[in-house]
Design an enzyme around this catalytic site. Structure first.
Site, PDB file in Angstrom:
ATOM      1  N   CYS A  74       0.871  -1.179   0.000  1.00 57.74           N
ATOM      2  CA  CYS A  74       0.000   0.000   0.000  1.00 57.74           C
ATOM      3  C   CYS A  74       0.900   1.219   0.000  1.00 57.74           C
ATOM      4  O   CYS A  74       1.723   1.385   0.909  1.00 57.74           O
ATOM      5  CB  CYS A  74      -0.907  -0.014   1.227  1.00 57.74           C
ATOM      6  SG  CYS A  74      -1.907   1.476   1.399  1.00 57.74           S
ATOM      7  N   CYS A 213      -5.368   6.695  -3.019  1.00 58.35           N
ATOM      8  CA  CYS A 213      -4.676   5.414  -3.192  1.00 58.35           C
ATOM      9  C   CYS A 213      -3.296   5.709  -3.770  1.00 58.35           C
ATOM     10  O   CYS A 213      -3.186   6.175  -4.906  1.00 58.35           O
ATOM     11  CB  CYS A 213      -5.463   4.482  -4.111  1.00 58.35           C
ATOM     12  SG  CYS A 213      -4.643   2.904  -4.419  1.00 58.35           S
TER      13      CYS A 213
END
Length: 275
Positions: A74, A213
């Site tokens: 991530c 994101c």
């Protein structure tokens, strides 16, 4: 169990130091499912556990999505955990974080801003047509790292003025598309009239739109730079949670390095009395 709540451009995470807790991965997944639901617990897009390094890094990172599934990596989470590592004295201003998708190199730019080198672009297809909701959508497909973190990049005119609810079904359909064995994070974007890039991401594992994101932003800029639509030189991307910057470094015409920069914030620290 002590924890730290952090956010990077609105992507929020729960971080625990598992070097002393030594909780098995199965338990960490259960904790993520317990603590990540909003309004019911702490609330977060995912949980990250700091673990001992195995390959010479400063520390390792296990990333678990809000639904309890393990994620490869991530981007915003990695930037946050770099700040965590620096603030907790685990690492210096430059650090190496071992992730499932491979090593991530981080750097403290300021008290607020952190930069990471995203995992290598291991797959890139610029022209992928997918049927969804009765239409054919022209997309690009990107994987970062090994095993690869999958992303779709989809142009959507008028995105900045479109409510997430209006494209939720489309995001879900593309995220679960049968042509994608691992599914994908779906990154919608538009280049607005003033030339800025706006992005919304439907995230795998959260199964909804998030405020930002990091790996998705890196994937969007990679695709746009490949198409010659942006330079890739400190390219700014606006999302509901803020602005992130991506630098694309090329060698022999191919993407060699991909850097992601932006804010990393400690929201609060707390202690969970019972699991």
């Amino acid at each position: 169990m002590k924890f730290t709540k952090m956010q990077g451009a609105g992507n929020d995470f729960i971080i625990i130091d598992n070097r002393t807790l030594n909780l098995p991965v199965e338990t960490l997944c259960d904790i993520a499912r317990t603590l990540c639901p909003r309004a019911m617990a702490v609330g977060a897009d995912g949980l990250m556990a700091v673990v001992e390094p195995k390959a010479g890094g400063d520390f390792g990172m296990i990333f678990i999505n809000a639904d309890g599934s393990i994620g490869e990596m991530c981007g915003n989470g990695a930037r946050c955990i770099c700040k965590y590592g620096y603030e907790k004295g685990i690492a210096g201003e430059s650090m190496t974080v071992e992730t499932t998708a491979g090593p991530v190199y981080g750097k403290r730019l300021s008290a607020m801003d952190y930069q990471i080198r995203l995992n290598d672009v291991t797959k890139l297809a610029l022209d992928v047509n997918l049927n969804a909701l009765g239409n054919v959508w022209n997309t690009a497909y990107v994987e970062l790292g090994n095993p690869g973190l999958p992303h779709l990049v989809v142009e959507y005119p008028g995105l900045a003025k479109t409510e997430p609810a209006a494209i939720w079904e489309l995001g879900k359909a593309l995220r679960e598309h049968p042509d994608l064995p691992k599914g994908a994070n779906v990154n919608f974007y538009e280049i607005t009239e003033n030339g800025t890039i706006f992005e919304r991401t439907f995230e795998r594992g959260v199964e909804d739109f998030t405020y930002a994101c990091g790996t998705g932003t890196g994937s969007v800029v990679t695709v746009l730079s490949e198409k010659g639509l942006v330079s890739g030189d400190h390219t700014a991307v606006e999302m509901p949670g803020g602005i992130l910057y991506v630098d694309v470094i090329r060698e022999d015409g191919k993407v060699k390095d991909l850097y992601l920069s932006g804010p990393a914030v400690i929201v609060y620290e707390g202690e969970r009395a019972e699991l």
